[in-house]
Every structure is written in structure tokens, then in C-alpha cells.
Write an enzyme that holds these catalytic residues in place. Sequence first.
Site, PDB file in Angstrom:
ATOM      1  N   CYS A 148      40.093  41.092  18.692  1.00  0.00           N
ATOM      2  CA  CYS A 148      40.355  42.459  18.804  1.00  0.00           C
ATOM      3  C   CYS A 148      40.448  42.882  20.373  1.00  0.00           C
ATOM      4  O   CYS A 148      41.404  42.413  21.067  1.00  0.00           O
ATOM      5  CB  CYS A 148      39.388  43.402  17.996  1.00  0.00           C
ATOM      6  SG  CYS A 148      40.242  44.950  17.673  1.00  0.00           S
ATOM      7  N   LEU A 149      39.587  43.819  20.751  1.00  0.00           N
ATOM      8  CA  LEU A 149      39.543  43.944  22.252  1.00  0.00           C
ATOM      9  C   LEU A 149      39.472  42.737  23.207  1.00  0.00           C
ATOM     10  O   LEU A 149      40.044  42.735  23.890  1.00  0.00           O
ATOM     11  CB  LEU A 149      38.394  44.855  22.661  1.00  0.00           C
ATOM     12  CG  LEU A 149      38.464  45.455  23.988  1.00  0.00           C
ATOM     13  CD1 LEU A 149      39.582  46.316  24.458  1.00  0.00           C
ATOM     14  CD2 LEU A 149      37.015  46.173  24.258  1.00  0.00           C
ATOM     15  N   HIS A 191      40.237  41.142  12.302  1.00  0.00           N
ATOM     16  CA  HIS A 191      38.774  40.782  11.963  1.00  0.00           C
ATOM     17  C   HIS A 191      38.636  39.892  10.966  1.00  0.00           C
ATOM     18  O   HIS A 191      38.461  40.083   9.757  1.00  0.00           O
ATOM     19  CB  HIS A 191      38.150  42.340  11.741  1.00  0.00           C
ATOM     20  CG  HIS A 191      38.046  43.145  12.854  1.00  0.00           C
ATOM     21  ND1 HIS A 191      37.079  43.057  13.486  1.00  0.00           N
ATOM     22  CD2 HIS A 191      38.934  44.166  13.494  1.00  0.00           C
ATOM     23  CE1 HIS A 191      37.417  44.030  14.482  1.00  0.00           C
ATOM     24  NE2 HIS A 191      38.707  44.647  14.551  1.00  0.00           N
ATOM     25  N   GLU A 232      35.599  38.648  10.557  1.00  0.00           N
ATOM     26  CA  GLU A 232      34.373  38.826  10.070  1.00  0.00           C
ATOM     27  C   GLU A 232      34.152  39.913   9.103  1.00  0.00           C
ATOM     28  O   GLU A 232      33.219  40.451   8.858  1.00  0.00           O
ATOM     29  CB  GLU A 232      33.345  38.880  11.314  1.00  0.00           C
ATOM     30  CG  GLU A 232      33.482  40.583  11.824  1.00  0.00           C
ATOM     31  CD  GLU A 232      34.772  40.858  12.523  1.00  0.00           C
ATOM     32  OE1 GLU A 232      34.918  41.936  12.609  1.00  0.00           O
ATOM     33  OE2 GLU A 232      35.597  40.014  12.778  1.00  0.00           O
TER      34      GLU A 232
END
Length: 357
Positions: free
Chosen positions: A247-248, A332, A334
Site C-alpha cells: 500500500c503506502l 492488502h 494480510e
Amino acid sequence: MKAFLILEDGTVFEGKSIGSAREVISEIVFNTSMTGYLEVLTDPSYAGQAVVMTYPLIGNYGICYEDMESDRPWPDGYIVRELSRLPSNFRSVDTIQHFLEKYDIPGICGIDTRALTKILREKGTMNGMITVHEYDDLSEPIRRMKEYTVKGVVKATSCKEKYILPGKGKKVALLDLGAKRNIARSLNQRGCEVTVYPCDTPAETILAAKPDGIMLSNGPGDPKENVEIIREIRKLYESDVPIFAICLGHQLMALATGADTYKLKYGHRGGNHPVRDLETGRVYISSQNHGYAVDPASLDPKVAQEAFQNVNDGTNEGLRYIGKNIFTVQYHPEACPGPQDSGYLFDKFISMMGGDQ
């Protein structure tokens, strides 16, 4: 108590106040997940934003504090169609309305979230206000809404001190940019010793600990704001240590290597986003939460190549770096409560570090 959601374009929704009665201005975003509202509320990536849940009934399975993705909730506000007052779940220990009150989060229920989401899709993400005050003149609150920007949220959500999750396997350094708990947990469950570092940790400090691999976490806000962190990530890129970024972290690695990012019209937030592996053609259903994306046209083909694309709109969902043990994804793997289609990426990372999976 009566409450109002006011958008910066002048649109007003009237509903009922839930949680705190204080007034808040924030960026209004929507999430299409049918489950996982507690994980949404405690995801640091929502810092500086108020979340609209598109699923019409929220709170029906209550609150289980064990499922929190951080120590506290991060959204500025919470917007739902209907709030369940009587949760039914053997694991539930609290109600969502009490949870919002406990953490002083303003919210509103009883509004047409479908109509609100259509506005955000057609006009794009915009700022808004949740208030119990009935304004006769909207010019002053709209002026304040238009002045609002999301700033400083990575440092606000990152841990303040280094800590370690012990394990007997590979040693992973996790740079906390606003990390969800399950990133470290996913590595730890695979035997890794995970050392979590604050976002402003110098690259030299991380590399001096001689980790087998480096993890760059998710996080909130505009990636371009993190100039100093990008500089340190460039140093990590120049090392020979395997790196996995989510992500980021994915966006910051791209910026550190000369690529560009841009703001999406209304972002990707939900648990049903299809992404295609460009090498195999296989499609995975993913959980996503981001308002920015990497511009694939800005990639230097000698540095990085697209690895994943969003099936819905063709935006970039992951990169593989040429001549480096580095891969990054926008979504994501996770995700709690799921989907878990892409959990194999953690196994791939461990294999890159020389571990057995």
C-alpha cells in the site's frame, strides 16, 4: 439527537448523531466491505478521513477488541445507513455505538449512504462536516471544509518506539508507516522475528541490525508528503536486502526510485477488488484501502515493471523491481477478515530471504 453531514459542494444529509457529538471536518471516503467494520475503524490508513460504509447495516456482530488492527480507531468520523443496537455474536464484548463514544468519534446514521456514495463517485472524494449544529448559512462551514487538508498522518499513526515480536525464523525489519497489526502478525505466524521501527528511523539504523528482509507497511495520506521517509527508503532500495512493501510502502518505494503517484477520483476501499497477475493472468480478489496510485507511465523500465493491475479500472496494483529482490503491492495480502487470496505473498517474501515455505 439530530445530526447533519454537510459536503463542501453544499449537499446536506440529515440523520441521527452516533458516538461523539463534537463537530468534525474531514475527507469523506466510502468503503464497500460487507464485514470487518472494526478492522476499518482501527486501520491507521483512515487517519484524516471520515468513512462511509456502503453496506446498509453496521454493528450487527458487535465489537471484539481482539480484532482491532491498532490500539485505537483512526477515522475522524463514521457514517452509516443503519446502526444495529442489539449485536448478536458470542465473541462480542461491546456495541459499536459505545465504541464510538468511548473513543470520541463523531458519527451519523439514518442517511441515504447509497445517494452519498453516488455523489462521491460522480464528483470525486471531497471534504465534509459531521455536526449536530443546524447552520442557517453554509458559507462559513463550507469555507472551513475547503481549507481542510490531510497532513502529518504517517507520523501520527506510526509507533513511537521500536518493539520486537520474537520468532525463531528470519529476521524482518518492519517500517511502521501506519501499519495494521496483521502485517507483523502474518510474518510472525510464519516464524519470523519482526522488529517494528518508527517511520522516521534512519535507513542506517535498520541496515545496521542486519535484517534478512525489510517490510514497508501501509499507511495514510498523500505519499508525496513524506519527503524524508522517501529519502531513507531510497537507501534501503540501494542495499541488497530483500524488500516487500504494501500500500503506502508500495507508493513510497515507487517515488524513491523516480516514479510518480497521483490521487484517484474516489479511491479503492473495500474487500472485493479484483487484481490480475500480469505474468500468469490469474485474478485474485483483494482487500484495498487507498486514495492514491502509482502512475505506470512514469516507471523507468530498467528499474521496475508492472506486476499487477486492477481489473476494474486498469490502475497499477503492484511492481517488481529489476535486478533487485524487491516486490510491492497496492492491496492488502494480510487482510482481516479477508479475502486471503494473496496471503501467499508473505510466503514469497520468506522464500526471497532464503527461508523455507
